[in-house]
Design a protein around this motif. Structure first.
Motif, PDB file in Angstrom:
ATOM      1  N   LYS A   1       0.853  -1.186   0.000  1.00  0.00           N
ATOM      2  CA  LYS A   1       0.000   0.000   0.000  1.00  0.00           C
ATOM      3  C   LYS A   1       0.885   1.231   0.000  1.00  0.00           C
ATOM      4  CE  LYS A   1      -3.727   2.442   0.036  1.00  0.00           C
ATOM      5  NZ  LYS A   1      -4.610   2.482  -1.149  1.00  0.00           N
TER       6      LYS A   1
ATOM      7  N   THR B   1      -1.188  -0.095  11.374  1.00  0.00           N
ATOM      8  CA  THR B   1      -2.596   0.252  11.214  1.00  0.00           C
ATOM      9  C   THR B   1      -3.043   0.109   9.768  1.00  0.00           C
ATOM     10  OG1 THR B   1      -2.600   1.733  13.133  1.00  0.00           O
ATOM     11  CG2 THR B   1      -4.294   2.111  11.466  1.00  0.00           C
ATOM     12  N   THR B   2      -2.195   0.490   8.825  1.00  0.00           N
ATOM     13  CA  THR B   2      -2.541   0.314   7.421  1.00  0.00           C
ATOM     14  C   THR B   2      -2.749  -1.166   7.099  1.00  0.00           C
ATOM     15  OG1 THR B   2      -1.313   2.294   6.781  1.00  0.00           O
ATOM     16  CG2 THR B   2      -1.785   0.710   5.050  1.00  0.00           C
TER      17      THR B   2
ATOM     18  N   ARG C   1      -6.162  -2.187   8.363  1.00  0.00           N
ATOM     19  CA  ARG C   1      -7.230  -1.686   7.503  1.00  0.00           C
ATOM     20  C   ARG C   1      -7.315  -2.478   6.199  1.00  0.00           C
ATOM     21  NH1 ARG C   1      -9.551   3.121   8.540  1.00  0.00           N
ATOM     22  NH2 ARG C   1      -9.883   3.491   6.305  1.00  0.00           N
TER      23      ARG C   1
ATOM     24  N   LEU D   1      -9.162  -5.748   6.699  1.00  0.00           N
ATOM     25  CA  LEU D   1     -10.609  -5.592   6.851  1.00  0.00           C
ATOM     26  C   LEU D   1     -11.268  -5.015   5.601  1.00  0.00           C
ATOM     27  CD1 LEU D   1     -10.702  -4.204  10.497  1.00  0.00           C
ATOM     28  CD2 LEU D   1     -11.341  -6.495   9.739  1.00  0.00           C
ATOM     29  N   LYS D   2     -10.493  -4.829   4.562  1.00  0.00           N
ATOM     30  CA  LYS D   2     -10.980  -4.232   3.301  1.00  0.00           C
ATOM     31  C   LYS D   2     -11.561  -2.832   3.534  1.00  0.00           C
ATOM     32  CE  LYS D   2     -13.523  -5.442  -0.923  1.00  0.00           C
ATOM     33  NZ  LYS D   2     -12.381  -5.242  -1.816  1.00  0.00           N
ATOM     34  N   LEU D   3     -10.969  -2.109   4.456  1.00  0.00           N
ATOM     35  CA  LEU D   3     -11.313  -0.706   4.649  1.00  0.00           C
ATOM     36  C   LEU D   3     -10.446   0.179   3.752  1.00  0.00           C
ATOM     37  CD1 LEU D   3     -11.673  -0.635   8.536  1.00  0.00           C
ATOM     38  CD2 LEU D   3     -13.482  -0.841   6.810  1.00  0.00           C
ATOM     39  N   THR D   4      -9.346  -0.377   3.268  1.00  0.00           N
ATOM     40  CA  THR D   4      -8.447   0.283   2.329  1.00  0.00           C
ATOM     41  C   THR D   4      -8.089  -0.723   1.245  1.00  0.00           C
ATOM     42  OG1 THR D   4      -7.516   1.692   4.069  1.00  0.00           O
ATOM     43  CG2 THR D   4      -6.203   1.426   2.078  1.00  0.00           C
TER      44      THR D   4
ATOM     45  N   LEU E   1     -13.721  -4.509  13.633  1.00  0.00           N
ATOM     46  CA  LEU E   1     -12.623  -3.684  14.136  1.00  0.00           C
ATOM     47  C   LEU E   1     -12.954  -3.165  15.520  1.00  0.00           C
ATOM     48  CD1 LEU E   1      -9.979  -1.995  13.728  1.00  0.00           C
ATOM     49  CD2 LEU E   1     -11.408  -0.263  12.629  1.00  0.00           C
TER      50      LEU E   1
ATOM     51  N   PHE F   1     -11.764  -0.208  17.813  1.00  0.00           N
ATOM     52  CA  PHE F   1     -11.048   1.039  17.598  1.00  0.00           C
ATOM     53  C   PHE F   1     -10.143   1.370  18.779  1.00  0.00           C
ATOM     54  CE2 PHE F   1     -14.683   1.299  14.823  1.00  0.00           C
ATOM     55  CZ  PHE F   1     -14.197   1.934  13.694  1.00  0.00           C
TER      56      PHE F   1
ATOM     57  N   ASP G   1      -6.998  -2.268  17.266  1.00  0.00           N
ATOM     58  CA  ASP G   1      -5.933  -1.287  17.043  1.00  0.00           C
ATOM     59  C   ASP G   1      -5.650  -0.546  18.349  1.00  0.00           C
ATOM     60  OD1 ASP G   1      -4.119   0.508  16.076  1.00  0.00           O
ATOM     61  OD2 ASP G   1      -5.437   1.431  14.599  1.00  0.00           O
TER      62      ASP G   1
END
Length: 329
Positions: free
Chosen positions: A14, A60-61, A64, A67-70, A101, A103, A185
């Motif tokens: 990424k 953190t990336t 994400r 979780l397919k958030l990015t 997730l 937080f 996280d």
């Protein structure tokens, strides 16, 4: 655990454009932030794994992306044998139910205008759970999160709860749809020391009792030692060591992991401590070094470390380390 992994990551990458706005758009060359740079690992079913490293290393990336958030720039993530990139429609909604997730900051994780009941209802509404069944889901989630007098809190708003209560609500919301995979996280970094032990005990128990596959993102060695069977150490977007947690802490192999372990405070204020052997220059994800990313800070650097990126060696069973010190002579 099943032999087939729940999650398999292959050359996951990424990169972000470093600049924003009009000037960045007009620039001929915009530097890239290499947040995650070609990592490989897998997660077994029911396994608790820590992602460890300094701020900015890509933890953190990575969470994400899992979780397919990015969306990744390159590489693949397979969930239960299916690539995440191919999920859409009903299949993606099913994945959203199975992966949740927790937080870092419970004060920002909940809508301040919603009651606690509304916050817990939101995932049920999105998942299409019938109204008549939602109360049972909420009751089970409150019980799993061990939220004392949880029913009394349902009509309150987030600002009316303590930090520990809020984090339990966040955990209850993550568990309400009975997921099989969670990413947490820095789950206790925003909490007072007095309530951290209770939250850590809760996370350990639910991971074990519900047979969850869990990834705990942290820079705290004590947290991963308590919660995780295995720990992955990241540095500047790369994985430098992957090992059972006890072995990694008791006998770290990579010089960066050794420095992380050496930096843990000791309970004896009179005990002398040698200075850390690494340099203090912070990592730069915009301009990573050629070869090993840790070469500029490493006390054991060799000439080839500055020229050749080290592959992942397996000097011991059940662990790997990306360091030329363990390669073939």
């Amino acid at each position: 655990m099943s032999a087939a992994p729940l999650i398999a990551v292959d050359r996951l990458t990424k990169h972000y454009r470093a600049g924003r706005g009009l000037l960045a758009a007009m620039a001929k060359e915009v530097p890239l932030v290499r947040a995650v740079d070609g990592i490989n690992f897998s997660l077994g079913r029911g396994e608790s794994v820590g992602l460890l490293g300094e701020s900015g290393c890509g933890k953190t990336t990575t969470g994400r992306l899992l979780l397919k958030l990015t969306e990744p720039s390159a590489g693949t993530i397979a969930y239960d044998g299916k690539p995440l990139s191919a999920l859409a429609g009903p299949a993606l909604r099913t994945f959203r139910r199975h992966a949740q997730l927790i937080f870092q900051n419970p004060f920002d994780a909940l809508n301040p205008r919603f009651t606690i009941q509304r916050c817990l209802n939101e995932p049920l509404i999105n998942a299409g759970v019938p109204r008549r069944e939602r109360a049972a889901y909420i009751e089970r989630a409150l019980d799993l999160a061990r939220l004392a007098r949880g029913h009394e809190l349902l009509q309150r708003h987030p600002h009316q709860l303590s930090g520990g209560q809020l984090q339990r609500v966040v955990i209850a919301r993550a568990l309400i749809l009975s997921p099989e995979f969670i990413v947490a996280d820095e789950p206790v970094s925003m909490l007072d020391v007095s309530v951290r032990a209770g939250i850590l005990n809760l996370l350990r128990d639910i991971s074990r009792d519900l047979d969850l596959t869990a990834v705990y993102i942290s820079h705290d060695l004590s947290l991963v030692r308590y919660l995780c069977e295995r720990t992955i150490v990241m540095y500047l977007g790369r994985i430098v060591e992957d090992a059972p947690t006890a072995a990694l802490i008791d006998e770290p192999l990579h010089p960066y992991t050794q420095a992380l372990v050496a930096a843990v405070p000791t309970p004896d204020p009179g005990q002398s401590r040698a200075p850390l052997p690494i340099g203090n220059t912070p990592p730069d994800a915009h301009h990573p070094t050629i070869g090993c990313r840790f070469a500029d800070r490493c006390p054991k650097v060799m000439e080839k470390c500055r020229r050749i990126d080290p592959p992942a060696f397996t000097p011991a069973e059940g662990r790997s380390v990306a360091c030329h010190l363990y390669g073939e002579a």
